[in-house]
Design a protein around this motif. Sequence first.
Motif, mmCIF file in Angstrom:
data_model
loop_
_atom_site.group_PDB
_atom_site.id
_atom_site.type_symbol
_atom_site.label_atom_id
_atom_site.label_comp_id
_atom_site.label_asym_id
_atom_site.label_seq_id
_atom_site.Cartn_x
_atom_site.Cartn_y
_atom_site.Cartn_z
ATOM 1 N N PHE A 177 -0.474 -38.299 22.640
ATOM 2 C CA PHE A 177 0.001 -38.789 21.341
ATOM 3 C C PHE A 177 0.406 -40.254 21.465
ATOM 4 O O PHE A 177 0.019 -41.091 20.636
ATOM 5 C CB PHE A 177 1.191 -37.943 20.869
ATOM 6 N N ASN A 178 1.192 -40.588 22.490
ATOM 7 C CA ASN A 178 1.614 -41.974 22.699
ATOM 8 C C ASN A 178 0.429 -42.890 22.938
ATOM 9 O O ASN A 178 0.404 -44.032 22.465
ATOM 10 C CB ASN A 178 2.582 -42.054 23.876
ATOM 11 N N SER A 179 -0.556 -42.397 23.686
ATOM 12 C CA SER A 179 -1.735 -43.213 23.976
ATOM 13 C C SER A 179 -2.488 -43.539 22.693
ATOM 14 O O SER A 179 -2.908 -44.683 22.481
ATOM 15 C CB SER A 179 -2.655 -42.472 24.941
ATOM 16 N N PHE A 180 -2.640 -42.552 21.807
ATOM 17 C CA PHE A 180 -3.396 -42.753 20.570
ATOM 18 C C PHE A 180 -2.613 -43.602 19.564
ATOM 19 O O PHE A 180 -3.153 -44.534 18.963
ATOM 20 C CB PHE A 180 -3.746 -41.399 19.945
ATOM 21 N N ILE A 181 -1.325 -43.304 19.414
ATOM 22 C CA ILE A 181 -0.527 -43.965 18.379
ATOM 23 C C ILE A 181 -0.096 -45.367 18.796
ATOM 24 O O ILE A 181 -0.188 -46.321 18.021
ATOM 25 C CB ILE A 181 0.714 -43.117 18.020
ATOM 26 N N PHE A 182 0.373 -45.511 20.034
ATOM 27 C CA PHE A 182 0.949 -46.790 20.454
ATOM 28 C C PHE A 182 0.018 -47.628 21.325
ATOM 29 O O PHE A 182 0.296 -48.793 21.588
ATOM 30 C CB PHE A 182 2.271 -46.546 21.190
ATOM 31 N N GLN A 183 -1.076 -47.024 21.812
ATOM 32 C CA GLN A 183 -2.075 -47.765 22.603
ATOM 33 C C GLN A 183 -1.400 -48.572 23.717
ATOM 34 O O GLN A 183 -1.455 -49.807 23.734
ATOM 35 C CB GLN A 183 -2.885 -48.664 21.670
ATOM 36 N N ILE A 184 -0.783 -47.850 24.638
ATOM 37 C CA ILE A 184 0.016 -48.484 25.696
ATOM 38 C C ILE A 184 -0.688 -48.423 27.052
ATOM 39 O O ILE A 184 -0.040 -48.267 28.090
ATOM 40 C CB ILE A 184 1.424 -47.861 25.784
ATOM 41 N N GLY A 185 -2.001 -48.549 27.034
ATOM 42 C CA GLY A 185 -2.749 -48.712 28.277
ATOM 43 C C GLY A 185 -2.757 -47.476 29.158
ATOM 44 O O GLY A 185 -2.866 -46.340 28.685
ATOM 45 N N ILE A 186 -2.593 -47.698 30.454
ATOM 46 C CA ILE A 186 -2.772 -46.622 31.430
ATOM 47 C C ILE A 186 -1.541 -45.739 31.599
ATOM 48 O O ILE A 186 -1.613 -44.688 32.232
ATOM 49 C CB ILE A 186 -3.148 -47.201 32.816
ATOM 50 N N PHE A 187 -0.390 -46.134 31.048
ATOM 51 C CA PHE A 187 0.848 -45.427 31.351
ATOM 52 C C PHE A 187 0.804 -43.934 31.020
ATOM 53 O O PHE A 187 1.239 -43.117 31.841
ATOM 54 C CB PHE A 187 2.028 -46.081 30.638
ATOM 55 N N PRO A 188 0.306 -43.504 29.858
ATOM 56 C CA PRO A 188 0.287 -42.063 29.580
ATOM 57 C C PRO A 188 -0.497 -41.270 30.622
ATOM 58 O O PRO A 188 -0.104 -40.158 30.990
ATOM 59 C CB PRO A 188 -0.378 -41.976 28.202
ATOM 60 N N TYR A 189 -1.578 -41.848 31.123
ATOM 61 C CA TYR A 189 -2.423 -41.142 32.085
ATOM 62 C C TYR A 189 -1.790 -41.166 33.475
ATOM 63 O O TYR A 189 -1.916 -40.212 34.244
ATOM 64 C CB TYR A 189 -3.817 -41.765 32.069
ATOM 65 N N MET A 190 -1.094 -42.252 33.785
ATOM 66 C CA MET A 190 -0.355 -42.294 35.044
ATOM 67 C C MET A 190 0.786 -41.282 35.028
ATOM 68 O O MET A 190 1.058 -40.619 36.025
ATOM 69 C CB MET A 190 0.193 -43.697 35.301
ATOM 70 N N SER A 191 1.428 -41.149 33.868
ATOM 71 C CA SER A 191 2.519 -40.183 33.742
ATOM 72 C C SER A 191 2.004 -38.766 33.951
ATOM 73 O O SER A 191 2.678 -37.936 34.570
ATOM 74 C CB SER A 191 3.167 -40.303 32.368
ATOM 75 N N LEU A 192 0.825 -38.469 33.429
ATOM 76 C CA LEU A 192 0.237 -37.149 33.663
ATOM 77 C C LEU A 192 -0.121 -36.962 35.132
ATOM 78 O O LEU A 192 0.025 -35.864 35.680
ATOM 79 C CB LEU A 192 -1.006 -36.971 32.784
ATOM 80 N N ALA A 193 -0.552 -38.037 35.779
ATOM 81 C CA ALA A 193 -0.890 -37.951 37.208
ATOM 82 C C ALA A 193 0.332 -37.633 38.063
ATOM 83 O O ALA A 193 0.219 -37.009 39.121
ATOM 84 C CB ALA A 193 -1.535 -39.257 37.667
ATOM 85 N N PHE A 194 1.513 -38.043 37.612
ATOM 86 C CA PHE A 194 2.736 -37.732 38.355
ATOM 87 C C PHE A 194 2.955 -36.224 38.494
ATOM 88 O O PHE A 194 3.664 -35.772 39.393
ATOM 89 C CB PHE A 194 3.957 -38.341 37.662
#
Length: 437
Positions: free
Chosen positions: A239-256
């Motif tokens: 949701f954050n990736s689509f709405i706020f377009q904040i680069g790689i952070f959402p995917y890095m957070s999932l990788a954690f």
Amino acid sequence: MRKFLFKHIDNSGLIVFRIIFGLLCFLEAVGAIFTGWVKRTLIDPEFTFSFIGFEWLQPLPGQWMYIYYIVMGIFGLFIMLGFKYRFSMLMFALMWTATYLMQKSSYNNHYYLLVLLSFIMVIMPANRYASIDVKLKPKLKTISMPSWCKWVFVLQLFILYTYASIAKLYPDWLDTSVIAILMKGKASYPVVGELLQQKSIHYILAYGGILFDGLIIPLLLFKPTRKYAFFASIFFHLFNSFIFQIGIFPYMSLAFSLFFFQPKTIRNLFLKKKPLYNAEEVNTPKYAPILITLFSIYFLIQIALPLRHHFIEDNVLWTEEGHRLSWRMMLRAKSGRTTYSIINAETNAKIPIKLNDYLTKKQQRGAKTKPDIIWQFAQHLKQKFSEKGISIKVYVKTFVSVNGKPAKQLIDPDVDIANEKWHHFKHHNWLLPSNQN
């Protein structure tokens, strides 16, 4: 404590995380070029607003920042492949940190997180399996790692999310004023744009954000809730990736999440040929006291930095003193109107200037609302005119609105900002109080 930290555990999570982390570093570097971010932020400006104390750190001239980011991207690929891992990781960490410190017009907490993670990854034994380094030097190969390698990430994330949750506990977030402003700019989004303007959705996002940030790490650590927390993470970050377009952070957070699931699960999904480590070996190296001391200092700093604004006068949302490096993510919306008066110190004659001659549109937004950038711009003007043999004074009249509230005057218009000193951990008296009438 030493037994807990240096007990060996399966390293599947770290190995897979290295591969994903390297890929994301590559995508961040290359994406910055193709989206035009490098051009807008590092090439087009006459100068950049670096972190105070790092004014000497400016972008390379001409088109060289493109080469800089290409080289960073190559190091990202080397990290992913595990080739010359420590050197590649160190070079990426240094280069990324340099670009982070040399500009803050595009300040983002996620950029700061990548700085921290990059240096943490330098010391991680993340190339000990499924890497070119192991192919070239088989003696490096191992299927285990010390337990501290996992818990460093868990503790860093716990600090980040906890402070992010606590920071949202203030009136403008709780009454959804901030969310309403943030969502207003998303009204044109297809399908969801109109939905995001609903008050009920604002309350879900505001209180959901507090609960997610405050509970996600404990819920991932607790086995019965782990899967549910992970699925919630997928929704939250996408949701954050689509709405706020904040680069790689959402995917890095999932990788954690790799550091929370059982190694057997990670191995079965990603490294099916890798043997599973089941021993209970404890191997305490000679450098253990140094490592424990360094990480203790590091985490004490991580805990202390977000607290510093409590010891500085006035509201951090107004003064921004203590805002950076504090996990205060998307907490406020600011707008302002600002006039810079340049006065010849010898003749008292007013010198007209146009902001467009000095700053890009994005830089101008910061130079209208953020005290540190306003101060830096005054220093820049002072330097520019001193090169012409002219001594100047800079007076600033600025009215700032926080979260849509009526605009108030931010800076004392009778103070010469160009000749004021900057204090990193102290209130600046030329900032007018936020509670003035």
